[in-house]
Design an enzyme around this catalytic site. Structure first.
Site, PDB file in Angstrom:
ATOM      1  N   LEU A  35      29.199  18.971  -9.727  1.00 20.73           N
ATOM      2  CA  LEU A  35      28.398  19.326 -10.899  1.00 20.73           C
ATOM      3  C   LEU A  35      28.514  18.252 -11.958  1.00 20.73           C
ATOM      4  O   LEU A  35      29.622  17.829 -12.303  1.00 20.73           O
ATOM      5  CB  LEU A  35      28.855  20.678 -11.456  1.00 20.73           C
ATOM      6  CG  LEU A  35      28.185  21.201 -12.730  1.00 20.73           C
ATOM      7  CD1 LEU A  35      28.131  22.730 -12.709  1.00 20.73           C
ATOM      8  CD2 LEU A  35      28.925  20.741 -14.002  1.00 20.73           C
ATOM      9  N   ASN A  37      27.264  17.166 -16.029  1.00 16.73           N
ATOM     10  CA  ASN A  37      26.637  17.686 -17.243  1.00 16.73           C
ATOM     11  C   ASN A  37      26.456  16.555 -18.245  1.00 16.73           C
ATOM     12  O   ASN A  37      25.598  15.690 -18.035  1.00 16.73           O
ATOM     13  CB  ASN A  37      27.360  18.915 -17.800  1.00 16.73           C
ATOM     14  CG  ASN A  37      28.853  18.791 -17.926  1.00 16.73           C
ATOM     15  OD1 ASN A  37      29.574  18.582 -16.952  1.00 16.73           O
ATOM     16  ND2 ASN A  37      29.362  18.929 -19.145  1.00 16.73           N
ATOM     17  N   ASP A  38      27.201  16.482 -19.316  1.00 13.61           N
ATOM     18  CA  ASP A  38      26.876  15.583 -20.424  1.00 13.61           C
ATOM     19  C   ASP A  38      26.825  14.106 -20.027  1.00 13.61           C
ATOM     20  O   ASP A  38      27.731  13.612 -19.339  1.00 13.61           O
ATOM     21  CB  ASP A  38      27.921  15.703 -21.532  1.00 13.61           C
ATOM     22  CG  ASP A  38      28.075  17.105 -22.062  1.00 13.61           C
ATOM     23  OD1 ASP A  38      27.458  18.027 -21.509  1.00 13.61           O
ATOM     24  OD2 ASP A  38      28.830  17.279 -23.023  1.00 13.61           O
ATOM     25  N   GLN A  54      29.778  13.338 -17.274  1.00 15.55           N
ATOM     26  CA  GLN A  54      30.826  14.310 -17.013  1.00 15.55           C
ATOM     27  C   GLN A  54      30.574  14.907 -15.629  1.00 15.55           C
ATOM     28  O   GLN A  54      29.434  15.259 -15.293  1.00 15.55           O
ATOM     29  CB  GLN A  54      30.802  15.397 -18.087  1.00 15.55           C
ATOM     30  CG  GLN A  54      32.123  16.100 -18.252  1.00 15.55           C
ATOM     31  CD  GLN A  54      32.194  16.862 -19.559  1.00 15.55           C
ATOM     32  OE1 GLN A  54      31.819  18.021 -19.618  1.00 15.55           O
ATOM     33  NE2 GLN A  54      32.642  16.203 -20.613  1.00 15.55           N
ATOM     34  N   TYR A  97      36.935  15.470 -21.362  1.00 15.23           N
ATOM     35  CA  TYR A  97      35.670  15.946 -21.909  1.00 15.23           C
ATOM     36  C   TYR A  97      34.865  14.777 -22.485  1.00 15.23           C
ATOM     37  O   TYR A  97      35.231  13.626 -22.368  1.00 15.23           O
ATOM     38  CB  TYR A  97      35.931  17.034 -22.942  1.00 15.23           C
ATOM     39  CG  TYR A  97      36.247  18.391 -22.338  1.00 15.23           C
ATOM     40  CD1 TYR A  97      36.885  18.509 -21.109  1.00 15.23           C
ATOM     41  CD2 TYR A  97      35.920  19.566 -22.996  1.00 15.23           C
ATOM     42  CE1 TYR A  97      37.172  19.745 -20.552  1.00 15.23           C
ATOM     43  CE2 TYR A  97      36.211  20.814 -22.451  1.00 15.23           C
ATOM     44  CZ  TYR A  97      36.833  20.901 -21.224  1.00 15.23           C
ATOM     45  OH  TYR A  97      37.107  22.131 -20.676  1.00 15.23           O
ATOM     46  N   SER A  98      33.770  15.095 -23.149  1.00 20.69           N
ATOM     47  CA  SER A  98      32.776  14.087 -23.514  1.00 20.69           C
ATOM     48  C   SER A  98      33.258  13.105 -24.573  1.00 20.69           C
ATOM     49  O   SER A  98      34.201  13.375 -25.313  1.00 20.69           O
ATOM     50  CB  SER A  98      31.504  14.771 -24.000  1.00 20.69           C
ATOM     51  OG  SER A  98      30.862  15.415 -22.939  1.00 20.69           O
ATOM     52  N   ARG A 155      35.740  18.396 -30.365  1.00 14.25           N
ATOM     53  CA  ARG A 155      35.503  17.504 -29.232  1.00 14.25           C
ATOM     54  C   ARG A 155      34.271  16.629 -29.434  1.00 14.25           C
ATOM     55  O   ARG A 155      33.583  16.697 -30.426  1.00 14.25           O
ATOM     56  CB  ARG A 155      35.351  18.323 -27.955  1.00 14.25           C
ATOM     57  CG  ARG A 155      34.303  19.427 -28.003  1.00 14.25           C
ATOM     58  CD  ARG A 155      34.291  20.161 -26.669  1.00 14.25           C
ATOM     59  NE  ARG A 155      33.386  21.306 -26.648  1.00 14.25           N
ATOM     60  CZ  ARG A 155      33.743  22.552 -26.906  1.00 14.25           C
ATOM     61  NH1 ARG A 155      35.004  22.830 -27.202  1.00 14.25           N
ATOM     62  NH2 ARG A 155      32.861  23.543 -26.862  1.00 14.25           N
ATOM     63  N   ASP A 156      34.021  15.795 -28.405  1.00 17.62           N
ATOM     64  CA  ASP A 156      32.809  14.979 -28.270  1.00 17.62           C
ATOM     65  C   ASP A 156      32.697  13.906 -29.351  1.00 17.62           C
ATOM     66  O   ASP A 156      31.703  13.840 -30.086  1.00 17.62           O
ATOM     67  CB  ASP A 156      31.555  15.854 -28.286  1.00 17.62           C
ATOM     68  CG  ASP A 156      31.617  17.028 -27.339  1.00 17.62           C
ATOM     69  OD1 ASP A 156      32.373  16.939 -26.359  1.00 17.62           O
ATOM     70  OD2 ASP A 156      30.906  18.017 -27.574  1.00 17.62           O
ATOM     71  N   GLU A 205      28.180  20.831 -30.826  1.00 15.67           N
ATOM     72  CA  GLU A 205      28.664  19.937 -29.780  1.00 15.67           C
ATOM     73  C   GLU A 205      27.879  18.628 -29.815  1.00 15.67           C
ATOM     74  O   GLU A 205      26.757  18.559 -30.304  1.00 15.67           O
ATOM     75  CB  GLU A 205      28.518  20.595 -28.397  1.00 15.67           C
ATOM     76  CG  GLU A 205      29.427  21.792 -28.196  1.00 15.67           C
ATOM     77  CD  GLU A 205      29.490  22.241 -26.753  1.00 15.67           C
ATOM     78  OE1 GLU A 205      30.608  22.385 -26.238  1.00 15.67           O
ATOM     79  OE2 GLU A 205      28.412  22.445 -26.142  1.00 15.67           O
TER      80      GLU A 205
END
Length: 472
Positions: A35, A37-38, A54, A97-98, A155-156, A205
């Site tokens: 999978l 995503n970002d 990600q 994470y991102s 985050r991010d 986000e």
């Protein structure tokens, strides 16, 4: 902690590429398994565009967050994806994470969110890393924890440079669950908290701050907006405000929030700038909607949008695929001038429609896959566009409505991959991205109908190829 074997995973990717499946896209970035995503770490370094994503290499759930990496010089020829960043120590034991990417001191740097848990408690930290051409070498922890008064949804990180000063913007949530963007100023391996930017929602986000046409744009993905008839119709949204940032007082004066994409499947966009161009990638997916993506049965899920160039006109962002996407036109071309009623398409098509409105009240554009179809309904008087995919048998369904003003002609530019659809209306004034999963492999047909006889318009359809993959 899950065991990560880069050599083994990279070899599995190489042996799986290219993927031969009716639902695996040819000109949208996605992985052969797992999978994504970002989009992350978007940057230009030493003559190449670097795109990180990600990625969960072990399944189609939001777990085991890693980064994969591809590079390109032209958005057509790509290096094979590789595992670039993965959990290795106590700081990111529960996921990488991102974050963002940038060139510094001649090296490609990234800044990302480390995630670890103690019981049910999330403990985030922001960490610097360096791309060495094969993987990201982890460096110092730049921000150890969230400021007082904020929760662990922190985050991010994104980077913004202005007047020789370097700022970091992070998505966050207050202890009483209000969405915010947190502003820091970076000094080497130190970062000083300056304050917050606030507006609405219970969580923000993927904030991006960038300058466009002399204005400062904040692009972000707020959560917790109540759906309305013509906007905020996804579970979570992505959009922007246009304004001016006073870093000394941490005051951001801006206009209204506008969505940047009105499709079913769009979230967590990220931008980077190169030679005067502002380029965006988005994640074509939606958190907490995994049941809407039947590719899970075959071991992969989600893709990114095509790269889009952003421009600002009269305070509004227009978006279009970058000009390099024209190189995908490797096949035939069909051109229709006159009354556009039916056009045969290709397995992968780029479509340009110009439909005169005249005295029409409603226009309907349908794209058929055998007995299945998705439709566009345009209400000329109310200036409302509707996307309806309820006639598709698999995957997500539903309707999306948004305001769209067309004067003399309705202009639609469509890019149709195997499952990814990207639409651009009125020369990029509005965009809409979504996925469809047709059962049929019949040649697609596009039809245009209206209440009154159609006037002469124009349609151009290009047959598209796909990305070319190779080792470095």
């Amino acid at each position: 902690m899950q065991a990560y074997d880069k050599k083994q995973l990279d070899a599995k990717i190489a042996s799986s590429m290219p993927v031969d499946h009716p639902w695996h896209n040819d000109f949208h970035l996605e992985m052969p398994f797992g999978l994504i995503n970002d989009p992350n770490g978007l940057s230009f370094h030493e003559g190449k565009y670097h795109i990180f994503m990600q990625w969960n290499p072990f399944g189609v759930e939001h777990k085991h967050k890693c980064w994969s990496h591809v590079e390109t010089t032209d958005f057509l020829h790509y290096s094979l994806p590789v595992l670039a960043l993965w959990p290795t120590d106590e700081h990111d034991a529960n996921g990488c994470y991102s974050g963002c990417g940038f060139t510094e001191d001649g090296e490609l740097k990234v800044l990302y969110t480390c995630n670890r848990r103690e019981g049910k408690t999330r403990i985030p930290a922001q960490r610097i890393g360096t791309w060495n051409g094969a993987e990201i070498e982890k460096g110092a922890i730049l921000i150890e924890k969230e400021p007082a008064g904020y929760g662990s949804h922190f985050r991010d990180p994104a980077r913004y440079v202005k007047d020789g000063r370097e700022y970091l913007l992070l998505g966050g949530q207050t202890a009483d669950e209000r969405g915010r963007a947190l502003l820091y100023e970076r000094h080497g391996e130190d970062a000083v908290f300056l304050g917050e930017l606030r507006d609405f929602g219970y969580m923000w986000e993927c904030p991006n701050m960038f300058s466009l046409a002399g204005r400062e744009i904040l692009l972000f993905s707020p959560q917790g907006l109540e759906a309305e008839e013509r906007r905020y119709q996804n579970l979570y949204q992505s959009g922007y405000v246009v304004g001016e940032l006073d870093e000394n007082t941490c005051t951001y004066t801006h206009g209204a929030f506008e969505e940047i994409d009105f499709g079913f499947d769009f979230y967590a966009p990220q931008v980077f700038q190169r030679e005067g161009r502002t380029i965006l990638y988005g994640w074509m997916g939606m958190p907490e909607r995994e049941c809407e993506y039947p590719t899970a049965e075959y071991g992969w899920m989600h893709n990114l949008t095509m790269p889009r160039e952003l421009t600002l006109k009269d305070g509004h962002i227009y978006s279009r695929p970058v000009r390099e996407m024209e190189a995908l036109r490797t096949g035939e071309m069909r051109k229709v001038e006159g009354k556009i009623e039916e056009v045969a398409l290709y397995k992968k098509s780029e479509i340009h429609l110009k439909i005169p409105l005249n005295e029409q009240e409603k226009i309907c554009v349908k794209l058929n896959y055998g007995k299945e179809q998705w439709c566009l309904h345009y209400d000329v008087q109310a200036h409302i566009m509707e996307i309806d995919r309820n006639a598709m048998e698999l995957g997500g369904r539903g309707v999306r409505r948004f305001a769209l003003r067309a004067e003399e002609c309705l202009c639609i530019d469509a890019y149709i991959d195997k499952t990814a659809v990207e639409l651009f209306f009125q020369d990029g004034y509005c965009a809409a991205s979504f996925n469809v999963f047709p059962r049929s492999d019949e040649v697609q047909r596009l039809t245009v109908t209206a209440e009154h006889e159609l006037a002469e318009g124009a349609a151009v359809v290009f047959e598209l190829g796909g990305f070319q993959w190779s080792g470095k």
